[in-house]
Design a protein around this motif. Structure first.
Motif, PDB file in Angstrom:
ATOM      1  N   VAL A  81     -12.947  55.558  47.184  1.00 21.66           N
ATOM      2  CA  VAL A  81     -14.066  54.655  47.451  1.00 21.66           C
ATOM      3  C   VAL A  81     -13.821  53.876  48.744  1.00 21.66           C
ATOM      4  CG1 VAL A  81     -15.389  52.691  46.583  1.00 21.66           C
ATOM      5  CG2 VAL A  81     -14.630  54.478  45.006  1.00 21.66           C
ATOM      6  N   ALA A  82     -12.591  53.393  48.934  1.00 17.21           N
ATOM      7  CA  ALA A  82     -12.260  52.653  50.160  1.00 17.21           C
ATOM      8  C   ALA A  82     -12.443  53.531  51.387  1.00 17.21           C
ATOM      9  CB  ALA A  82     -10.825  52.131  50.079  1.00 17.21           C
ATOM     10  N   ALA A  83     -11.983  54.785  51.313  1.00 12.98           N
ATOM     11  CA  ALA A  83     -12.135  55.703  52.439  1.00 12.98           C
ATOM     12  C   ALA A  83     -13.608  55.962  52.734  1.00 12.98           C
ATOM     13  CB  ALA A  83     -11.412  57.015  52.139  1.00 12.98           C
ATOM     14  N   PHE A  84     -14.419  56.075  51.707  1.00 12.24           N
ATOM     15  CA  PHE A  84     -15.855  56.302  51.901  1.00 12.24           C
ATOM     16  C   PHE A  84     -16.475  55.177  52.730  1.00 12.24           C
ATOM     17  CE2 PHE A  84     -20.091  55.048  50.400  1.00 12.24           C
ATOM     18  CZ  PHE A  84     -20.834  56.147  50.818  1.00 12.24           C
ATOM     19  N   PHE A  85     -16.202  53.935  52.368  1.00 13.24           N
ATOM     20  CA  PHE A  85     -16.783  52.812  53.103  1.00 13.24           C
ATOM     21  C   PHE A  85     -16.227  52.729  54.516  1.00 13.24           C
ATOM     22  CE2 PHE A  85     -17.746  51.129  48.788  1.00 13.24           C
ATOM     23  CZ  PHE A  85     -19.105  50.976  48.960  1.00 13.24           C
ATOM     24  N   ASN A  86     -14.931  53.014  54.690  1.00 12.99           N
ATOM     25  CA  ASN A  86     -14.317  52.898  56.005  1.00 12.99           C
ATOM     26  C   ASN A  86     -14.880  53.920  56.982  1.00 12.99           C
ATOM     27  OD1 ASN A  86     -12.401  51.540  57.688  1.00 12.99           O
ATOM     28  ND2 ASN A  86     -11.085  53.339  57.561  1.00 12.99           N
ATOM     29  N   VAL A  87     -15.211  55.110  56.503  1.00 16.07           N
ATOM     30  CA  VAL A  87     -15.708  56.173  57.378  1.00 16.07           C
ATOM     31  C   VAL A  87     -17.227  56.107  57.535  1.00 16.07           C
ATOM     32  CG1 VAL A  87     -15.914  58.671  57.667  1.00 16.07           C
ATOM     33  CG2 VAL A  87     -13.764  57.686  56.843  1.00 16.07           C
ATOM     34  N   SER A  88     -17.938  55.837  56.449  1.00 17.09           N
ATOM     35  CA  SER A  88     -19.405  55.918  56.476  1.00 17.09           C
ATOM     36  C   SER A  88     -20.058  54.717  57.153  1.00 17.09           C
ATOM     37  CB  SER A  88     -19.938  56.042  55.055  1.00 17.09           C
ATOM     38  OG  SER A  88     -19.734  54.836  54.329  1.00 17.09           O
ATOM     39  N   LYS A  89     -19.371  53.570  57.177  1.00 15.48           N
ATOM     40  CA  LYS A  89     -19.948  52.325  57.693  1.00 15.48           C
ATOM     41  C   LYS A  89     -21.234  51.941  56.953  1.00 15.48           C
ATOM     42  CE  LYS A  89     -16.608  51.743  60.332  1.00 15.48           C
ATOM     43  NZ  LYS A  89     -15.633  50.700  59.932  1.00 15.48           N
ATOM     44  N   ILE A  90     -21.246  52.206  55.683  1.00 20.89           N
ATOM     45  CA  ILE A  90     -22.315  51.764  54.795  1.00 20.89           C
ATOM     46  C   ILE A  90     -21.850  50.456  54.138  1.00 20.89           C
ATOM     47  CG2 ILE A  90     -23.497  52.325  52.618  1.00 20.89           C
ATOM     48  CD1 ILE A  90     -23.489  55.232  53.451  1.00 20.89           C
ATOM     49  N   PRO A  91     -22.701  49.429  54.062  1.00 26.49           N
ATOM     50  CA  PRO A  91     -24.170  49.434  54.166  1.00 26.49           C
ATOM     51  C   PRO A  91     -24.733  49.061  55.538  1.00 26.49           C
ATOM     52  CG  PRO A  91     -23.454  47.395  53.193  1.00 26.49           C
ATOM     53  CD  PRO A  91     -22.203  48.189  53.431  1.00 26.49           C
ATOM     54  N   GLU A  92     -23.883  48.586  56.505  1.00 25.85           N
ATOM     55  CA  GLU A  92     -24.458  48.109  57.763  1.00 25.85           C
ATOM     56  C   GLU A  92     -25.111  49.232  58.569  1.00 25.85           C
ATOM     57  OE1 GLU A  92     -19.952  48.554  58.541  1.00 25.85           O
ATOM     58  OE2 GLU A  92     -21.296  47.883  56.946  1.00 25.85           O
ATOM     59  N   ARG A  93     -24.717  50.465  58.330  1.00 30.67           N
ATOM     60  CA  ARG A  93     -25.370  51.588  59.006  1.00 30.67           C
ATOM     61  C   ARG A  93     -26.848  51.685  58.594  1.00 30.67           C
ATOM     62  NH1 ARG A  93     -23.904  56.665  61.146  1.00 30.67           N
ATOM     63  NH2 ARG A  93     -21.694  56.208  60.779  1.00 30.67           N
ATOM     64  N   ILE A  94     -27.133  51.381  57.334  1.00 37.78           N
ATOM     65  CA  ILE A  94     -28.500  51.488  56.818  1.00 37.78           C
ATOM     66  C   ILE A  94     -29.381  50.375  57.363  1.00 37.78           C
ATOM     67  CG2 ILE A  94     -29.899  51.477  54.715  1.00 37.78           C
ATOM     68  CD1 ILE A  94     -27.462  52.606  53.241  1.00 37.78           C
ATOM     69  N   GLN A  95     -28.822  49.158  57.437  1.00 40.54           N
ATOM     70  CA  GLN A  95     -29.605  48.014  57.907  1.00 40.54           C
ATOM     71  C   GLN A  95     -28.753  47.200  58.876  1.00 40.54           C
ATOM     72  OE1 GLN A  95     -32.951  47.386  56.945  1.00 40.54           O
ATOM     73  NE2 GLN A  95     -32.771  46.076  58.745  1.00 40.54           N
ATOM     74  N   PRO A  96     -28.647  47.637  60.153  1.00 38.16           N
ATOM     75  CA  PRO A  96     -27.826  46.890  61.118  1.00 38.16           C
ATOM     76  C   PRO A  96     -28.278  45.444  61.241  1.00 38.16           C
ATOM     77  CG  PRO A  96     -28.453  49.037  62.003  1.00 38.16           C
ATOM     78  CD  PRO A  96     -29.249  48.844  60.747  1.00 38.16           C
ATOM     79  N   GLY A  97     -27.312  44.553  61.239  1.00 36.79           N
ATOM     80  CA  GLY A  97     -27.588  43.131  61.381  1.00 36.79           C
ATOM     81  C   GLY A  97     -27.684  42.373  60.080  1.00 36.79           C
ATOM     82  N   LEU A  98     -27.991  43.048  58.979  1.00 35.77           N
ATOM     83  CA  LEU A  98     -28.167  42.357  57.701  1.00 35.77           C
ATOM     84  C   LEU A  98     -26.832  41.974  57.072  1.00 35.77           C
ATOM     85  CD1 LEU A  98     -30.139  41.377  55.518  1.00 35.77           C
ATOM     86  CD2 LEU A  98     -30.022  43.660  54.491  1.00 35.77           C
ATOM     87  N   PHE A  99     -25.797  42.776  57.312  1.00 32.22           N
ATOM     88  CA  PHE A  99     -24.507  42.557  56.661  1.00 32.22           C
ATOM     89  C   PHE A  99     -23.432  42.106  57.654  1.00 32.22           C
ATOM     90  CE2 PHE A  99     -26.856  45.835  54.375  1.00 32.22           C
ATOM     91  CZ  PHE A  99     -26.874  45.316  53.085  1.00 32.22           C
ATOM     92  N   ASP A 100     -23.861  41.449  58.732  1.00 30.57           N
ATOM     93  CA  ASP A 100     -22.896  41.061  59.765  1.00 30.57           C
ATOM     94  C   ASP A 100     -21.827  40.115  59.234  1.00 30.57           C
ATOM     95  OD1 ASP A 100     -24.360  42.592  61.448  1.00 30.57           O
ATOM     96  OD2 ASP A 100     -25.218  40.953  62.618  1.00 30.57           O
ATOM     97  N   ILE A 101     -22.200  39.178  58.386  1.00 30.08           N
ATOM     98  CA  ILE A 101     -21.273  38.147  57.905  1.00 30.08           C
ATOM     99  C   ILE A 101     -20.710  38.499  56.527  1.00 30.08           C
ATOM    100  CG2 ILE A 101     -20.961  35.687  57.450  1.00 30.08           C
ATOM    101  CD1 ILE A 101     -21.615  36.377  60.355  1.00 30.08           C
TER     102      ILE A 101
END
Length: 377
Positions: A286-306
């Motif tokens: 699961v950790a590798a998935f998030f590190n490579v996919s850049k989800i969720p900020e890839r889906i909505q750039p700017g929403l998850f900045d902080i």
């Protein structure tokens, strides 16, 4: 993510038709970034107002200015920046693991004192766990001191992960491998016994593993650090995928446990090891998935900045994986202390770790002395 914009120079004017006041207002963030503003006005910057090396994929805002002082860096951990939760998601686990290892070494109630040779592999493992969390916290807090120090901190972060991986292998070698039943065909799983009728003789494989595991893990630790340091250069198109892949390699050192669970009745013989081992690898996936996919900020750039971007989730699931690992290493230690084989030697445990520190230090020094690896703006 939008294409990287070129920073404006001091004399750049606004688009045709803009007033002098508008041009001055447009250039003000850059003046703030350069440190010309008063100490009381230090707003966070957007992705096009910081050097390229600071820009994280799909993170559009929340960047600290460069350079910051050490006091400003420390103060930023209490302010909402895009690095704040990167710090806290590893600082809190650092305190939890520090408490855990203090109990193991000093408050466990065992007859074995904390300096006994039987506990040397645990010292190696504990130092790796604590160092990797401490270096991660340091890198995320002080990464905006300067470009060179940013590179140095993240090189040290990569080296600490390699150090932790090798410390894990030392613990496996002494505490878990002797307790596995890979040489006992009587505890093979019913499926293997009845359906396939295999007769598995692992004597040669285990002997080869025991002879090669520490040297191979040592070489992998150095190689992984070199690869991750190289991933910060301009030629690397997929740095996060590369870093994730190279740190999967040392995990192969746990292959005897994997083999034990496939061919032998590990769930029945040692349910604690079975549950924590496989749950750890689930968290790692699961950790590798998030590190490579850049989800969720890839889906909505700017929403998850902080709050909520992928690196924070990566930190959380990495912590969970090591949390499970600590439990099955502790279980291996309990079994080891019941019928300890030959005592671990200083050279075979701490000696290896010290040699690795020297080698990793030389790797980091080489990259810092090479302008190519610190020139990414």
């Amino acid at each position: 993510m939008p294409r990287r914009l070129q920073p404006r120079s001091a004399g750049t004017k606004g688009p045709p038709g803009t007033t002098a006041a508008a041009s001055e207002a447009a250039s003000r963030p850059h003046a703030l970034a350069s440190g010309d503003s008063p100490a009381s006005a230090k707003p966070l910057l957007r992705w096009d107002e910081v050097p390229d090396d600071f820009v994280e994929c799909f993170i559009l805002s929340g960047y600290r200015r460069l350079p910051c002082t050490a006091q400003e860096c420390l103060a930023s951990v209490l302010k909402p920046t895009n690095e704040t939760l990167n710090f806290w998601t590893h600082f809190i686990p650092l305190l939890l693991f520090l408490s855990k290892f203090c109990r193991l070494f000093f408050l466990s109630g065992r007859d074995v004192p904390f300096h006994h040779p039987w506990l040397l592999p645990l010292w190696c493992y504990a130092s790796g766990v604590l160092l990797t969390f401490a270096m991660s916290c340091t890198a995320h807090v002080f990464s905006c001191l300067s470009l060179r120090l940013r590179a140095a901190f993240f090189y040290l972060d990569y080296a600490s992960i390699s150090y932790y991986g090798f410390g894990s292998t030392v613990a496996y070698y002494y505490y878990l491998l002797p307790g596995l039943s890979l040489l006992d065909a009587r505890v093979m799983t019913p499926y293997v016994q009845q359906r396939l009728g295999w007769h598995v003789d692992c004597t040669g494989l285990i002997a080869a593993y025991r002879a090669l595991v520490l040297p191979v893990a040592f070489v992998l630790a150095v190689a992984c650090t070199v690869a991750c340091c190289k991933s910060r250069t301009d030629w690397c198109s997929y740095p996060f995928a590369l870093r994730t892949f190279v740190f999967v390699m040392p995990l192969s050192m746990a292959c005897p446990i994997m083999l034990e669970s496939w061919l032998f009745d590990l769930r029945g013989e040692n349910p604690t090891l079975f549950v924590h081992f496989y749950r750890r690898y689930f968290w790692l996936v699961v950790a590798a998935f998030f590190n490579v996919s850049k989800i969720p900020e890839r889906i909505q750039p700017g929403l998850f900045d902080i709050i909520g971007h992928s690196h924070q989730l990566f930190h959380i699931f990495t912590f969970l994986s090591i949390y499970d690992q600590v439990y099955y290493v502790e279980e291996g230690l309990r079994q080891f202390l019941k019928e300890p084989p030959d005592a671990p030697t200083f050279l075979g445990t701490v000696g290896y770790m010290l040699l690795l520190v020297v080698c990793l230090g030389l790797v980091i020094k080489k990259f810092l002395n090479n302008a190519e690896f610190c020139s990414k703006k």
